[in-house]
Design an enzyme around this catalytic site. Structure first.
Site, PDB file in Angstrom:
ATOM      1  CE1 TYR A   1      42.640 -44.141  81.344  1.00  0.00           C
ATOM      2  CE2 TYR A   1      42.288 -46.504  81.091  1.00  0.00           C
ATOM      3  CZ  TYR A   1      41.786 -45.223  81.178  1.00  0.00           C
ATOM      4  OH  TYR A   1      40.431 -45.014  81.115  1.00  0.00           O
TER       5      TYR A   1
ATOM      6  CB  SER B   1      38.907 -47.454  83.694  1.00  0.00           C
ATOM      7  OG  SER B   1      39.036 -48.214  82.513  1.00  0.00           O
TER       8      SER B   1
END
Length: 270
Positions: A154, A141
């Site tokens: 995350y 990501s």
């Protein structure tokens, strides 16, 4: 779209294959001649994607962080297609909260769903990929390169995926295995929709306005579509990317190109 069939005869295992990027990747790989094994924890969306793709798709539901489940996924691929050539390590999830708000259980879950899934899947698939030009795409990501607010689990997990990618590339390149990481920005997926809905509720706007808000300072000024990410996945797996391993490919509407402290000088800044 007229595909080149550059993946003809190849077999890919896709984790998180029932929705979003995973489902789009499955459609693209099949369009380019591959067969796919779709894994995920929810049977229903996997079956829906497989129904679209016919005999080129096989469902092997399970938890990509569980070694026994992944062994079954890989065995299903080999039993059905007699080979496994590619892996798209796409399974992932949230890791919400700043460090002071993150419990031990929250932290362990963020690592498990984002990092352990890719690690276990790659480890299990490697014996089938080595010596035959196998390829892995690890879906990280933009959060693997930069930190967003209050998503410590995350962000840390997505950074770790880049380290995993480089370790795999370093250790197995001489065996002919290529491993590359893909770092999308905002992609219009069910998970991103959830985040847009949170933002929309905070700002008193709708989901589309939320997407416009989070991408307004990117050069392209829009979210990325899953099919656009799938096209990059197909490229990285294909012979066209034969010279690439250990690479980190960013697909973020240009967000990483923006110098944040200068945004206030933009003509349309508010």
């Amino acid at each position: 779209m007229d595909m080149t069939k550059r993946l003809a005869g190849q077999v890919a295992l896709i984790t998180g294959g029932g929705t979003g990027i995973g489902a789009a990747a499955a459609r693209r790989l099949v369009a380019e001649g591959a067969s796919v094994v779709l894994s995920g924890r929810r049977q229903e969306p996997l079956e829906a994607v497989a129904a679209e793709l016919g005999d080129a798709a096989l469902v092997a539901a399970g938890d990509a962080a569980d070694a026994a489940d992944v062994e079954r996924m890989v065995a299903a691929a080999v039993d059905r297609y007699d080979r496994l050539d590619m892996v798209v390590a796409n399974a992932g999830g949230h890791g919400l909260g700043a460090v002071s708000e993150t419990t031990d259980d929250d932290w362990e879950l963020a690592m498990r769903v984002n990092v352990t899934t890719a690690f276990v899947t790659a480890r299990t698939a490697l014996p089938h990929l080595r010596g035959r030009g196998g390829s892995i795409v690890v879906v990280s990501s933009l959060a693997g390169l930069f930190a967003g607010p209050a998503v410590a689990g995350y962000v840390t997990a997505k950074h770790a995926l880049i380290g995993l990618t480089r370790s795999l590339a370093r250790d197995y390149g001489r065996d002919g295995v290529r491993v590359n990481a893909l770092c999308p920005g905002w992609v219009r997926t069910p998970m991103a929709d959830e985040q847009m809905d949170v933002l929309a509720a905070q700002r008193g706007i709708d989901r589309e306005a939320a997407y416009r808000l989070v991408t307004r300072d990117t050069p392209l000024g829009r979210p990325v579509e899953p099919d656009e990410i799938a096209a990059i996945v197909a490229f990285l797996l294909s012979p066209d990317a034969a010279a690439m391993t250990g690479s980190v490919v960013v697909a973020d509407s240009g967000a990483a190109a923006v110098d944040l402290p200068t945004i206030a000088f933009a003509p349309d800044a508010q």
